[in-house]
Design a protein around this motif. Structure first.
Motif, PDB file in Angstrom:
ATOM      1  N   ARG A  13       0.787  -1.029   0.563  1.00  0.00           N
ATOM      2  CA  ARG A  13      -0.471   0.599   0.122  1.00  0.00           C
ATOM      3  C   ARG A  13       1.329   1.086   0.287  1.00  0.00           C
ATOM      4  O   ARG A  13       2.097   1.053   0.737  1.00  0.00           O
ATOM      5  CB  ARG A  13      -0.822  -0.240   1.311  1.00  0.00           C
ATOM      6  N   PRO A  14       0.212   2.454  -0.564  1.00  0.00           N
ATOM      7  CA  PRO A  14       1.445   3.466  -0.159  1.00  0.00           C
ATOM      8  C   PRO A  14       1.261   3.602   0.975  1.00  0.00           C
ATOM      9  O   PRO A  14       0.606   3.866   1.999  1.00  0.00           O
ATOM     10  CB  PRO A  14       0.400   4.858  -1.383  1.00  0.00           C
ATOM     11  N   ALA A  15       1.898   4.515   1.222  1.00  0.00           N
ATOM     12  CA  ALA A  15       2.536   5.081   2.807  1.00  0.00           C
ATOM     13  C   ALA A  15       3.289   6.569   2.224  1.00  0.00           C
ATOM     14  O   ALA A  15       4.622   6.894   1.623  1.00  0.00           O
ATOM     15  CB  ALA A  15       3.458   3.965   3.577  1.00  0.00           C
ATOM     16  N   GLU A  16       3.417   7.550   2.751  1.00  0.00           N
ATOM     17  CA  GLU A  16       3.675   8.828   2.465  1.00  0.00           C
ATOM     18  C   GLU A  16       5.063   9.383   4.335  1.00  0.00           C
ATOM     19  O   GLU A  16       3.403   8.917   5.035  1.00  0.00           O
ATOM     20  CB  GLU A  16       3.051   9.875   1.879  1.00  0.00           C
ATOM     21  N   PHE A  17       4.743   9.685   4.224  1.00  0.00           N
ATOM     22  CA  PHE A  17       5.291  10.448   5.515  1.00  0.00           C
ATOM     23  C   PHE A  17       6.324  11.705   5.842  1.00  0.00           C
ATOM     24  O   PHE A  17       6.936  11.277   4.657  1.00  0.00           O
ATOM     25  CB  PHE A  17       5.941   9.371   6.409  1.00  0.00           C
ATOM     26  N   LEU A  18       6.575  12.428   6.803  1.00  0.00           N
ATOM     27  CA  LEU A  18       8.291  13.715   7.178  1.00  0.00           C
ATOM     28  C   LEU A  18       9.119  12.640   7.623  1.00  0.00           C
ATOM     29  O   LEU A  18       8.837  11.773   8.379  1.00  0.00           O
ATOM     30  CB  LEU A  18       7.688  14.029   7.689  1.00  0.00           C
ATOM     31  N   ALA A  19      10.027  12.886   6.766  1.00  0.00           N
ATOM     32  CA  ALA A  19      11.592  12.614   7.273  1.00  0.00           C
ATOM     33  C   ALA A  19      12.842  13.864   7.727  1.00  0.00           C
ATOM     34  O   ALA A  19      12.693  13.524   6.992  1.00  0.00           O
ATOM     35  CB  ALA A  19      11.338  11.330   6.803  1.00  0.00           C
ATOM     36  N   ARG A  20      13.050  13.552   8.566  1.00  0.00           N
ATOM     37  CA  ARG A  20      13.984  14.722   9.590  1.00  0.00           C
ATOM     38  C   ARG A  20      15.396  13.605   8.345  1.00  0.00           C
ATOM     39  O   ARG A  20      15.476  12.896   7.855  1.00  0.00           O
ATOM     40  CB  ARG A  20      14.815  14.888  10.388  1.00  0.00           C
ATOM     41  N   PRO A  21      16.629  14.747   7.627  1.00  0.00           N
ATOM     42  CA  PRO A  21      17.858  14.558   6.997  1.00  0.00           C
ATOM     43  C   PRO A  21      18.021  12.764   7.557  1.00  0.00           C
ATOM     44  O   PRO A  21      18.628  12.796   9.019  1.00  0.00           O
ATOM     45  CB  PRO A  21      18.894  14.857   7.451  1.00  0.00           C
ATOM     46  N   GLY A  22      18.908  11.989   7.454  1.00  0.00           N
ATOM     47  CA  GLY A  22      19.289  11.173   7.856  1.00  0.00           C
ATOM     48  C   GLY A  22      18.585  10.126   8.894  1.00  0.00           C
ATOM     49  O   GLY A  22      18.866   8.811   9.545  1.00  0.00           O
ATOM     50  N   THR A  23      17.337  10.309   8.513  1.00  0.00           N
ATOM     51  CA  THR A  23      16.223   9.418   9.267  1.00  0.00           C
ATOM     52  C   THR A  23      16.210   7.658   8.679  1.00  0.00           C
ATOM     53  O   THR A  23      15.747   7.110   7.793  1.00  0.00           O
ATOM     54  CB  THR A  23      15.314   9.397   9.172  1.00  0.00           C
ATOM     55  N   SER A  24      16.677   6.759   9.529  1.00  0.00           N
ATOM     56  CA  SER A  24      16.417   5.216   9.275  1.00  0.00           C
ATOM     57  C   SER A  24      15.363   5.114   8.450  1.00  0.00           C
ATOM     58  O   SER A  24      14.107   5.270   9.620  1.00  0.00           O
ATOM     59  CB  SER A  24      17.088   4.290  10.243  1.00  0.00           C
ATOM     60  N   LEU A  25      15.420   4.043   7.832  1.00  0.00           N
ATOM     61  CA  LEU A  25      14.106   2.842   7.691  1.00  0.00           C
ATOM     62  C   LEU A  25      13.257   2.881   8.854  1.00  0.00           C
ATOM     63  O   LEU A  25      12.582   3.083   9.014  1.00  0.00           O
ATOM     64  CB  LEU A  25      14.135   2.202   6.400  1.00  0.00           C
ATOM     65  N   LEU A  26      14.241   1.805   9.464  1.00  0.00           N
ATOM     66  CA  LEU A  26      14.055   1.607  10.620  1.00  0.00           C
ATOM     67  C   LEU A  26      12.649   2.064  11.953  1.00  0.00           C
ATOM     68  O   LEU A  26      12.280   1.845  12.302  1.00  0.00           O
ATOM     69  CB  LEU A  26      14.810   1.011  11.494  1.00  0.00           C
ATOM     70  N   SER A  27      13.560   3.839  11.809  1.00  0.00           N
ATOM     71  CA  SER A  27      13.308   5.252  12.862  1.00  0.00           C
ATOM     72  C   SER A  27      11.569   5.151  12.201  1.00  0.00           C
ATOM     73  O   SER A  27      10.964   5.597  12.841  1.00  0.00           O
ATOM     74  CB  SER A  27      13.968   5.569  12.776  1.00  0.00           C
ATOM     75  N   SER A  28      11.577   5.769  11.250  1.00  0.00           N
ATOM     76  CA  SER A  28      10.559   5.385  10.092  1.00  0.00           C
ATOM     77  C   SER A  28       9.142   4.512  10.330  1.00  0.00           C
ATOM     78  O   SER A  28       8.570   5.580  10.617  1.00  0.00           O
ATOM     79  CB  SER A  28      11.006   5.383   8.629  1.00  0.00           C
ATOM     80  N   LEU A  29       9.461   3.477  10.647  1.00  0.00           N
ATOM     81  CA  LEU A  29       8.999   2.581  10.097  1.00  0.00           C
ATOM     82  C   LEU A  29       8.245   2.099  11.624  1.00  0.00           C
ATOM     83  O   LEU A  29       7.222   2.350  11.662  1.00  0.00           O
ATOM     84  CB  LEU A  29       9.528   0.968  10.160  1.00  0.00           C
ATOM     85  N   ARG A  30       8.671   1.929  12.597  1.00  0.00           N
ATOM     86  CA  ARG A  30       8.507   2.335  13.758  1.00  0.00           C
ATOM     87  C   ARG A  30       8.152   3.600  14.734  1.00  0.00           C
ATOM     88  O   ARG A  30       7.032   3.370  15.756  1.00  0.00           O
ATOM     89  CB  ARG A  30       9.932   1.664  14.897  1.00  0.00           C
TER      90      ARG A  30
END
Lengths: 162, 334
Positions: A13-30
């Motif tokens: 499914r499509p997902a869209e979110f805000l990420a600070r520079p250098g944010t890991s995929l793991l941090s984004s997921l959790r």
């Protein structure tokens, strides 16, 4: 530097979110998406419990800067079972073979197994061992995990024959 | 230069629980409106399987399906007191406390059922599937959900129970030193088969045989997991793990998982395990604690196997290739 909007396909499914520079995929997921199956074990690529599939390949999500994978397809343990909750062959084999104890490594082990069996439906024991060699388990002694992955391969092959 | 095979064994007697302040744990059980029994504990399950076995204990005593038990270990500030999950005490202490609490709750449950069915509580039994029924007249029965609803909204009773395990602190007899510091002891033996490469000093554990006398295996699957996972951890201590550097400077010490060595899936030996059950009088359904002991016997067993293989007697862990080679050099005067 400003945060950026990251768009992914997440578990189909499509997902869209805000990420600070250098944010890991793991941090984004959790932390941004609330998907807690991938665990933060060592946060330096040494334990494997954060493993997810990135365009089908297993990666340690703690080492992937999320802004570098814009548009990619990510699969986590949350996307493994069927929509009705039915477990897939790997999950069933882990459950029936009691290939877990505290559960902290389990999500990573299952994702590595998913990737292995997608490309190699009939792996040898050595190939299973090599596939999970980047994943640390402190409880089981590994034997039950190796047996479960081999069992999952058998289950998947039987389903494919039928 | 050759691979030398050796075999060694070691045994361990391991106490369950400790002798500090009586070493108590408490449990409270209550039924919800729909007949789920909540076991409240402060004892934490950090993966060792405590919730699984205490839920089994509660289900067994209450005579209800396992699925009717919900174990809540939410908060050590507000829950019933527990000394902690250490000293291989969890299953023994908490299991006993839960059995006591469930016994009291069962009495209330049967009293509520007796009023609903208009019979004597002494004539009632549980069928294990969720019903309380009259012995010899099984058609006269009530389901736990209806029973719990009746208790809450008709009879005005709480179906609950209190439990504690406390073994009084035991002081040594001054004249003899005799004392009774633990509740029971589990026993185990490991036989390790190793290959020692006398050129590189690398030790490989080929096979481990584990024999455990553990009172009663409340859950055979978690017991097998604990025994074999513990044997792996013992092997890891024996051959790989050290937080101190091998060399004098701190900069040689391990700083992360890539340097702190432990065996992974490729290093595991074949394992064979046998479980012997000789129920302990003090244990919950006879169980003893086997938490920590599973990592004990493998270490001296591996040391003895190395000695058997090549004559090198190592007394400091881990048994690194360097230590094996230095030992071999000492034997040959090299």
């Amino acid at each position: 530097m400003a945060s950026t909007v990251v768009s992914l396909r997440l578990n189909g499914r499509p997902a869209e979110f805000l990420a600070r520079p250098g944010t890991s995929l793991l941090s984004s997921l959790r932390d941004s998406l609330g998907l807690m199956a991938a665990k933060r074990g060592c946060a330096q690529g040494g334990c494997g419990t954060c493993t997810v599939l990135l365009d089908g390949r297993p990666v340690m999500s703690c080492l992937v800067a999320v802004e570098t994978i814009e548009g990619a397809s990510v699969r986590t343990l949350e996307g493994v079972a069927a929509d009705d909750g039915r477990l897939d062959a790997v999950q069933s084999a882990f459950l029936d073979g009691f290939a877990t104890q505290c559960g902290f490594c389990t999500a990573g082990m299952i994702m590595v197994a998913e990737s292995l069996l997608a490309g190699n439906p009939d792996p040898s024991r050595d190939e299973v061992v090599e596939a999970i060699s980047g994943n640390v388990c402190r409880c089981t002694g590994y034997a039950s995990i190796i047996a479960a992955i081999l069992d999952a391969a058998r289950r998947k092959r039987e389903v494919d024959v039928v | 230069m050759a691979i030398r095979r050796g075999r060694g064994y070691a045994a361990v007697n391991y106490p369950t629980g400790m002798n500090l302040g009586g070493d108590p744990s408490q449990a409270l059980i209550h039924a919800t409106t729909t007949g789920t029994f909540v076991v409240s504990l402060s004892s934490v399950d950090l993966g060792q399987g405590l919730k699984t076995v205490v839920a089994q204990c509660a289900a067994e005593v209450l005579g209800l399906p396992y699925g009717n038990i919900l174990v809540d270990t939410a908060d050590t500030d507000t829950g019933p007191h527990c000394m902690g999950t250490f000293a291989s005490r969890g299953t023994h202490r908490v299991g006993n406390a839960v059995i006591m609490a469930a016994t009291e709750a069962r009495e209330v449950m049967l009293a509520v059922a007796a009023d609903e069915l208009e019979v004597d509580a002494g004539d009632l039994e549980t069928d294990g599937s969720g019903f309380v029924q009259v012995k010899g007249a099984e058609q006269k029965r009530i389901h736990i959900t209806d029973l719990a609803l009746a208790a809450h909204f008709k009879q005005g009773r709480t179906i609950s129970g209190r439990g504690i395990f406390l073994k009084e602190k035991n002081d040594p007899v001054p004249e003899t030193g005799e004392m009774d510091p633990d509740s029971c002891q589990a026993h185990a033996c490991t036989v390790a088969v190793v290959d020692v490469d006398d050129e590189t000093g690398v030790v490989e554990v080929v096979t481990m045989y584990n024999a455990y006398e553990i009172g009663r295996a409340l859950n055979p699957a978690t017991v097998a997991q604990q025994v074999e996972g513990g044997a792996w951890m013992g092997m890891s201590h024996a051959l790989f793990e050290a937080t101190e550097p091998y060399y004098p400077a701190r900069s040689h010490g391990p700083a992360d998982f890539s340097e702190y060595l432990m065996p992974t899936a490729a290093d595991i030996p074949e394992q064979h395990s046998a479980i012997l059950e000789r129920p302990a009088e003090s244990g919950p359904f006879g169980a003893k604690g086997i938490g920590e002991m599973t990592a004990n016997a493998p270490i001296p067993a591996i040391a003895n196997a190395i000695y058997d293989a090549c004559g090198v007697r190592l007394t400091a862990m881990p048994f690194t290739p360097e230590r094996v080679l230095r030992g071999l050099d000492a034997l040959t005067g090299g």
